[in-house]
Design a protein around this motif. Sequence first.
Motif, short mmCIF file in Angstrom:
data_model
loop_
_atom_site.label_atom_id
_atom_site.label_comp_id
_atom_site.label_asym_id
_atom_site.label_seq_id
_atom_site.Cartn_x
_atom_site.Cartn_y
_atom_site.Cartn_z
N ASN A 59 0.82 -1.21 0.00
CA ASN A 59 0.00 0.00 0.00
C ASN A 59 0.86 1.26 0.00
OD1 ASN A 59 -2.56 -1.17 -0.09
ND2 ASN A 59 -2.57 -1.54 2.13
N LYS A 60 1.95 1.22 0.75
CA LYS A 60 2.87 2.37 0.74
C LYS A 60 3.48 2.55 -0.64
CE LYS A 60 4.12 1.95 5.65
NZ LYS A 60 5.22 1.64 6.60
N GLN A 61 3.83 1.42 -1.24
CA GLN A 61 4.38 1.50 -2.59
C GLN A 61 3.34 2.07 -3.56
OE1 GLN A 61 5.17 -2.19 -4.74
NE2 GLN A 61 7.28 -1.50 -5.08
N GLU A 62 2.08 1.68 -3.33
CA GLU A 62 1.00 2.18 -4.18
C GLU A 62 0.83 3.69 -4.01
OE1 GLU A 62 -1.84 1.61 -7.11
OE2 GLU A 62 -0.45 0.14 -6.26
N GLU A 63 0.98 4.17 -2.78
CA GLU A 63 0.86 5.61 -2.51
C GLU A 63 1.95 6.38 -3.25
OE1 GLU A 63 0.94 6.17 1.65
OE2 GLU A 63 -1.02 5.20 2.02
N LEU A 64 3.17 5.85 -3.19
CA LEU A 64 4.27 6.51 -3.90
C LEU A 64 4.02 6.55 -5.40
CD1 LEU A 64 7.35 5.08 -1.95
CD2 LEU A 64 6.36 7.37 -1.76
N LEU A 65 3.48 5.43 -5.92
CA LEU A 65 3.20 5.39 -7.35
C LEU A 65 2.11 6.38 -7.72
CD1 LEU A 65 3.29 1.52 -8.02
CD2 LEU A 65 4.94 3.21 -8.80
N SER A 66 1.11 6.50 -6.82
CA SER A 66 0.04 7.46 -7.11
C SER A 66 0.55 8.90 -7.08
CB SER A 66 -1.10 7.28 -6.09
OG SER A 66 -0.66 7.60 -4.79
N GLN A 67 1.64 9.13 -6.35
CA GLN A 67 2.24 10.47 -6.29
C GLN A 67 3.25 10.69 -7.42
OE1 GLN A 67 3.93 10.88 -2.37
NE2 GLN A 67 1.97 10.41 -1.34
N ILE A 69 5.96 8.93 -7.80
CA ILE A 69 7.32 8.62 -7.37
C ILE A 69 7.64 7.19 -7.78
CG2 ILE A 69 8.85 8.40 -5.39
CD1 ILE A 69 7.10 10.42 -3.94
N ARG A 70 8.53 7.03 -8.65
CA ARG A 70 8.97 5.71 -9.11
C ARG A 70 10.50 5.72 -9.10
NH1 ARG A 70 6.47 1.75 -12.05
NH2 ARG A 70 4.69 3.11 -12.44
N GLY A 71 11.10 4.78 -8.40
CA GLY A 71 12.56 4.79 -8.24
C GLY A 71 12.93 5.61 -7.02
N GLY A 72 14.15 5.82 -6.79
CA GLY A 72 14.62 6.55 -5.61
C GLY A 72 14.82 5.60 -4.44
N ARG A 73 15.50 6.15 -3.41
CA ARG A 73 15.86 5.28 -2.30
C ARG A 73 14.62 4.77 -1.53
NH1 ARG A 73 21.07 8.39 0.45
NH2 ARG A 73 22.48 8.14 -1.34
N GLN A 74 13.70 5.65 -1.24
CA GLN A 74 12.52 5.23 -0.47
C GLN A 74 11.72 4.17 -1.22
OE1 GLN A 74 9.75 8.39 0.36
NE2 GLN A 74 8.58 7.18 1.86
N PHE A 75 11.52 4.37 -2.50
CA PHE A 75 10.77 3.42 -3.30
C PHE A 75 11.51 2.08 -3.38
CE2 PHE A 75 9.26 1.38 -7.15
CZ PHE A 75 7.89 1.57 -7.08
N ASP A 76 12.82 2.14 -3.61
CA ASP A 76 13.61 0.91 -3.71
C ASP A 76 13.62 0.15 -2.38
OD1 ASP A 76 14.11 1.47 -6.30
OD2 ASP A 76 16.09 2.36 -5.93
N ARG A 77 13.71 0.92 -1.26
CA ARG A 77 13.72 0.27 0.06
C ARG A 77 12.40 -0.47 0.29
NH1 ARG A 77 11.74 2.04 4.67
NH2 ARG A 77 11.48 4.14 3.86
N ILE A 78 11.28 0.16 -0.04
CA ILE A 78 9.97 -0.47 0.14
C ILE A 78 9.83 -1.69 -0.77
CG2 ILE A 78 7.49 -0.14 -0.19
CD1 ILE A 78 7.87 2.74 0.72
N ALA A 79 10.30 -1.55 -1.98
CA ALA A 79 10.22 -2.67 -2.92
C ALA A 79 11.06 -3.84 -2.44
CB ALA A 79 10.68 -2.22 -4.31
#
Length: 244
Positions: A59-67, A69-79
């Motif tokens: 869900n957090k990854q989905e929130e980032l995608l909705s914003q 945000i794809r890639g980056g440290r936060q996104f990679d860490r969650i993935a």
Amino acid sequence: EIRKRNYEDIQIAYREANNAAEGFENLGLTPEQLVAWRSFQTAWAAWTAKQNELLDILNKQEELLSQGIRGGRQFDRIANQAFDLAFSELREYRDQANNHRDELVAMIRDNAVDAVDSSLKTAQNYLRWQIAIVIAAFALSIILGLWLSWRITKPILSGVSHIARVADGNLRHDVEPVLLQQSGETGLLAVAIQRLIESQRKEVGIFKSIANGDYTNELELRSNQDELGVAVRQMLDVTNETLN
């Protein structure tokens, strides 16, 4: 939208599974089944917790995608967290839950098979006993029927034999005492035949006396319907009047 519906379907499935499991312990489980069931519950709870943790991460990854945000440290860490959970602890807890579930199902199935076999054996034993009882009852009824037939037929045949001898003029044989002592119809028949024999003997005795010139005997009538006795009495009276 597809992911959202999938998440909702997963939550519904969790609720249905938990509701179904609530009363399972009260279904008369054996001690071994109860141990397997509680082991499954522990593994299920652990797997559910990890699964919810994975869903939160997704869900957090989905929130980032909705914003956007794809890639980056936060996104990679969650993935990476999602990947680690999906292919390490989550799979381990899932396998444990499945193993305990399969163990419990095998126990219940084996117990059910044993119960069915036991019921079939019990039913077969009851059936054998029922067949034996029916056969015994049938044999007993035949034996009882033959015994009753003999018990009734023998006195009747004996009575017929006595009556036939009386009809032939043979008064030398009395009815057997054992027949005279019997109760019921056979006893009454035997007594009646014996009375017939004795009355016939008395009448024969009167005729013998008459043949020897003795007309003084008196004949006791057997009943008001004793026509032969009345005729003998009349003959004696006429003869005595003639001689006097």
